[in-house]
Design an enzyme around this catalytic site. Structure first.
Site, short mmCIF file in Angstrom:
data_model
loop_
_atom_site.label_atom_id
_atom_site.label_comp_id
_atom_site.label_asym_id
_atom_site.label_seq_id
_atom_site.Cartn_x
_atom_site.Cartn_y
_atom_site.Cartn_z
N GLU A 91 3.64 -10.77 14.82
CA GLU A 91 2.93 -11.38 15.94
C GLU A 91 3.22 -12.89 15.95
O GLU A 91 3.51 -13.48 16.99
CB GLU A 91 1.43 -11.11 15.78
CG GLU A 91 0.63 -11.36 17.04
CD GLU A 91 -0.84 -11.03 16.85
OE1 GLU A 91 -1.20 -10.48 15.78
OE2 GLU A 91 -1.61 -11.34 17.76
N ARG A 134 0.81 -1.21 0.00
CA ARG A 134 0.00 0.00 0.00
C ARG A 134 0.85 1.26 0.00
O ARG A 134 0.40 2.32 -0.47
CB ARG A 134 -0.98 -0.03 1.17
CG ARG A 134 -2.14 -0.97 0.90
CD ARG A 134 -3.02 -1.15 2.10
NE ARG A 134 -2.69 -2.35 2.85
CZ ARG A 134 -3.09 -2.58 4.10
NH1 ARG A 134 -3.81 -1.68 4.73
NH2 ARG A 134 -2.76 -3.70 4.70
#
Ligand code: PRP
Ligand code: MG
Length: 179
Positions: free
Chosen positions: A100, A63
């Site tokens: 994560e 993005r």
């Protein structure tokens, strides 16, 4: 300014439970689809590049490419992609960072920068700060200087700013919208 922030904020839509239950996704596609809002965003980012004396803009895949490339054209500087691993054909430097679950790797062409380049890094979202931090480390390892990081949207509750500011060591962080 407040009116710019308001326009940009109004074109970022909340999508509940995406990509998984309990997550509120921030969708920037309505902003991109709005010619006025996208042009305003591009102008703001190009102004930051000029203010910080940037000679190159780096966009972070994917993005960050969408926001960084038009800003580079508008600012009159070159664009260098920082890509996810395995996509760049030339000699690259890579940087690994923790997610994560597991880890990720980003890469840049070592030949993307020339002596004395000052680089503004552009991305859409600052979440944990891992991606932006790794890009700062990666760019510095090429010998280029980081002129700053510019982010459209900061997810303040994730506290990525602390981590990124530590990595920036005094170089500017500009955030256009914070939630
Ligand atoms: C998203 C977002 C930022 C990054 C922020 O990218 O576009 O680049 O996560 O997260 P962080 O601050 O925790 O590192 P992602 O790789 O998910 O997708 P994209 O390829 O669509 O940009
Ligand atoms: Mg991204």
């Amino acid at each position: 300014p407040a009116d710019v922030r308001e326009l940009l904020t109004s074109r970022i839509h909340d999508v509940p439970d995406y990509p998984k239950p309990g997550v509120l996704f921030k969708d920037i596609t309505p902003l991109l689809a709005d010619a006025k809002a996208f042009a305003v965003l591009t102008d703001v980012l190009a102004d930051l590049a000029e203010q910080h004396g940037a000679t190159k803009i780096v966009g972070l895949e994917a993005r960050g490419f969408i926001l960084g490339a038009p800003a580079a054209v508008r600012a009159g500087v070159g664009f260098v992609p920082v890509r996810k691993s395995g996509k760049l054909p030339g000699a690259t430097l890579s940087q690994t960072y923790d997610l994560e679950y597991g880890s990720a790797q980003i890469e840049v062409h070592s030949a993307g920068f020339t002596e004395g380049d000052r680089v503004l890094v552009i991305d859409d979202v600052l979440a944990t700060g891992g991606t932006a931090e790794a890009s700062v480390q990666l760019i510095r390892r090429t010998g280029a200087e980081v002129a700053g990081v510019a982010i459209l949207l900061e997810l303040g509750f994730l506290e990525g700013r602390k981590r990124l500011e530590r990595a920036l060591a005094g170089a500017p962080l500009d955030v256009l919208v914070t939630v």
